[in-house]
Design a protein around this motif. Structure first.
Motif, PDB file in Angstrom:
ATOM      1  N   VAL A 177      45.318  52.040  13.458  1.00 58.23           N
ATOM      2  CA  VAL A 177      44.312  52.628  14.641  1.00 58.23           C
ATOM      3  C   VAL A 177      42.902  52.124  14.641  1.00 58.23           C
ATOM      4  O   VAL A 177      42.282  52.184  15.767  1.00 58.23           O
ATOM      5  CB  VAL A 177      44.066  53.987  14.496  1.00 58.23           C
ATOM      6  CG1 VAL A 177      45.332  55.553  14.658  1.00 58.23           C
ATOM      7  CG2 VAL A 177      43.410  54.585  12.889  1.00 58.23           C
ATOM      8  N   ASP A 178      42.473  51.648  13.783  1.00 54.60           N
ATOM      9  CA  ASP A 178      41.039  50.436  14.406  1.00 54.60           C
ATOM     10  C   ASP A 178      42.040  49.960  13.932  1.00 54.60           C
ATOM     11  O   ASP A 178      41.699  48.683  13.510  1.00 54.60           O
ATOM     12  CB  ASP A 178      40.256  51.374  13.331  1.00 54.60           C
ATOM     13  CG  ASP A 178      38.622  50.866  13.690  1.00 54.60           C
ATOM     14  OD1 ASP A 178      38.536  49.792  14.181  1.00 54.60           O
ATOM     15  OD2 ASP A 178      37.663  50.618  12.267  1.00 54.60           O
ATOM     16  N   PHE A 179      41.597  48.792  15.913  1.00 53.86           N
ATOM     17  CA  PHE A 179      42.042  47.594  15.824  1.00 53.86           C
ATOM     18  C   PHE A 179      41.432  46.573  15.791  1.00 53.86           C
ATOM     19  O   PHE A 179      41.594  45.677  15.467  1.00 53.86           O
ATOM     20  CB  PHE A 179      43.486  47.801  17.303  1.00 53.86           C
ATOM     21  CG  PHE A 179      44.163  48.108  17.609  1.00 53.86           C
ATOM     22  CD1 PHE A 179      45.314  47.433  18.074  1.00 53.86           C
ATOM     23  CD2 PHE A 179      44.672  49.411  17.797  1.00 53.86           C
ATOM     24  CE1 PHE A 179      46.726  48.334  17.674  1.00 53.86           C
ATOM     25  CE2 PHE A 179      46.197  50.368  17.439  1.00 53.86           C
ATOM     26  CZ  PHE A 179      46.288  49.232  17.259  1.00 53.86           C
ATOM     27  N   LEU A 296      51.538  62.901   7.902  1.00 62.01           N
ATOM     28  CA  LEU A 296      52.070  62.448   7.083  1.00 62.01           C
ATOM     29  C   LEU A 296      51.738  61.005   7.374  1.00 62.01           C
ATOM     30  O   LEU A 296      52.172  60.709   7.692  1.00 62.01           O
ATOM     31  CB  LEU A 296      53.255  63.090   6.090  1.00 62.01           C
ATOM     32  CG  LEU A 296      53.774  61.237   5.078  1.00 62.01           C
ATOM     33  CD1 LEU A 296      52.293  61.609   3.971  1.00 62.01           C
ATOM     34  CD2 LEU A 296      54.840  61.676   4.435  1.00 62.01           C
ATOM     35  N   THR A 297      50.788  60.021   6.910  1.00 68.04           N
ATOM     36  CA  THR A 297      50.101  59.132   7.003  1.00 68.04           C
ATOM     37  C   THR A 297      50.549  58.729   6.103  1.00 68.04           C
ATOM     38  O   THR A 297      49.895  58.641   4.935  1.00 68.04           O
ATOM     39  CB  THR A 297      49.266  58.484   7.613  1.00 68.04           C
ATOM     40  OG1 THR A 297      48.685  57.065   7.954  1.00 68.04           O
ATOM     41  CG2 THR A 297      47.882  58.747   6.669  1.00 68.04           C
ATOM     42  N   VAL A 298      51.220  57.438   5.948  1.00 67.55           N
ATOM     43  CA  VAL A 298      51.479  56.381   4.723  1.00 67.55           C
ATOM     44  C   VAL A 298      50.978  55.130   5.104  1.00 67.55           C
ATOM     45  O   VAL A 298      51.456  53.594   5.449  1.00 67.55           O
ATOM     46  CB  VAL A 298      53.479  56.475   4.333  1.00 67.55           C
ATOM     47  CG1 VAL A 298      53.986  55.497   3.240  1.00 67.55           C
ATOM     48  CG2 VAL A 298      54.357  57.274   4.754  1.00 67.55           C
ATOM     49  N   PRO A 313      41.481  54.840   8.562  1.00 65.28           N
ATOM     50  CA  PRO A 313      40.532  56.284   9.078  1.00 65.28           C
ATOM     51  C   PRO A 313      41.251  57.172  10.215  1.00 65.28           C
ATOM     52  O   PRO A 313      41.520  58.341  10.444  1.00 65.28           O
ATOM     53  CB  PRO A 313      39.996  55.419  10.916  1.00 65.28           C
ATOM     54  CG  PRO A 313      40.047  53.887  10.173  1.00 65.28           C
ATOM     55  CD  PRO A 313      41.334  53.839   9.345  1.00 65.28           C
ATOM     56  N   LEU A 314      42.686  57.496   9.246  1.00 65.49           N
ATOM     57  CA  LEU A 314      43.609  57.899  10.873  1.00 65.49           C
ATOM     58  C   LEU A 314      43.921  59.563  10.293  1.00 65.49           C
ATOM     59  O   LEU A 314      43.957  60.530  10.583  1.00 65.49           O
ATOM     60  CB  LEU A 314      45.196  57.173  10.698  1.00 65.49           C
ATOM     61  CG  LEU A 314      46.249  58.069  11.521  1.00 65.49           C
ATOM     62  CD1 LEU A 314      46.308  58.520  12.865  1.00 65.49           C
ATOM     63  CD2 LEU A 314      48.375  57.886  11.358  1.00 65.49           C
TER      64      LEU A 314
END
Length: 361
Positions: A177-179, A296-298, A313-314
């Motif tokens: 997300v933070d490119f 859920l973020t993995v 950061p997601l």
């Protein structure tokens, strides 16, 4: 009095090393001589929907638990069969064994007809159409959505732009997300000196060869360490089979549709729109805080493609009250194939989905 060395133990070690060297030689000859590509993506499936080059696959399972169907969305620049690599080393296979009704949205190989595809075409058209088809076939009101890598980006854009989408949950894996934290990718692709028009092929897409070189530039010593690891474990038939499969997949990229590549470069990378809250999808300003479904973020601590600061950061950006994060000591591909995936990642995802199915039942 110190213990005397055990002669039989030393002899066993010598015998074991001799045996391994014999198997190294045998497997080395097989690797050098066998030019037949390994059989990948072998789980039985049916094509249940098509649009352009895209296809929706429905995997044949025999243990359906009756929970919400699960729709997998893969990256735009890599082959989706990494989700179903080989028998015994397959994310899809494990999900089927756990009783899930599994679908996968495969993008196919873009050509000149896809050059004008924007991110909206995937987030606002293809994904919603696939969800509707899954609903029709399964009879379910809601669908569990899971995105991997850039497929995770597409599912985030969909869920943010369509807060009333019939999602039961959203899971993303190895998703940036933070490119601006994408390491060497920022230097290579984010420079003002980069002119995308000079990179596009005659079809108007970023060629697969450019994608492959870009990924290789992220880990310039990867091929050297890869061969060192191969020699050390060349005696293992299981390791050699996995090596052949992973190597085949990692070199098998597909073109990136030109318009979507331009948006990725300008909006996601240069404007860093996901973390600066400047996302524009289909002419609308959207925010990841619009996402409210169970989430859920993995992430992987040793991910050389999506570094930890790019995905970290997601969890704070989404608006879900029920949101969870799993951070593993693994690499990018190790989240869905290999020992870490099968011991930790996949069981955690299965547990996350099953528990929320029980709550909503």
């Amino acid at each position: 009095m110190p213990a005397l060395p055990n002669p039989s133990g030393a002899l066993d070690r010598v015998r074991r090393e001799i045996d391994r060297n014999v198997r190294r030689a045998r497997n080395g000859i097989k690797l050098a001589a066998d030019t037949t590509p390994p059989a990948l993506g072998q789980s039985p499936k049916d094509v249940v929907w098509r649009s352009g080059r895209s296809e929706l696959w429905h995997y044949r399972g025999t243990k359906n638990s009756g929970g919400p169907p699960l729709l997998l969305v893969f990256s735009l620049v890599s082959r989706s069969y990494i989700c179903d690599l080989t028998p015994g080393n397959s994310f899809v296979e494990r999900l089927l064994d756990a009783g899930f009704d599994v679908y996968l949205l495969d993008w196919g190989v873009p050509d000149e007809r896809d050059a004008n595809n924007r991110l909206e075409d995937y987030a606002d058209d293809y994904i919603p159409a696939a969800i509707r088809r899954v609903q029709q076939l399964s009879g379910a009101r809601r669908v569990d959505l899971l995105g991997y890598c850039f497929g995770g980006v597409l599912t985030l854009l969909h869920a943010a732009h369509h807060p009333h989408s019939p999602l039961h949950s959203l899971t993303v894996m190895a998703t940036p997300v933070d490119f601006q934290q994408m390491g060497p990718l920022v230097e290579v692709a984010g420079s003002d000196a980069v002119d995308l028009d000079t990179i596009l092929d005659d079809n108007g897409n970023v060629p697969a060869g450019i994608i492959r070189q870009l990924f290789r530039s992220l880990t310039p010593t990867y091929e050297i360490t890869q061969y060192v690891n191969l020699w050390e474990r060349l005696w293992s038939d299981e390791y050699v089979a996995a090596y052949r499969a992973i190597t085949a997949w990692s070199a098998d990229h597909i073109p990136f549709p030109g318009a979507a590549a331009r948006q990725t470069l300008e909006m996601l990378l240069k404007e860093n729109a996901m973390v600066t809250d400047r996302l524009m999808v289909g002419g609308d300003r959207v925010s990841l805080s619009n996402i409210t479904v169970p989430f859920l973020t993995v992430r992987a601590n040793r991910d050389h493609i999506v570094p930890r600061p790019a995905s970290a950061p997601l969890i704070d950006l989404v608006g879900s009250a029920d949101k969870n994060e799993l951070c593993l000591d693994a690499g990018h591909m190790g989240l869905i194939v290999g020992k870490t995936a099968h011991k930790t990642t996949i069981p955690t995802i299965i547990d996350f989905l099953q528990k929320r199915s029980e709550v909503s039942a």
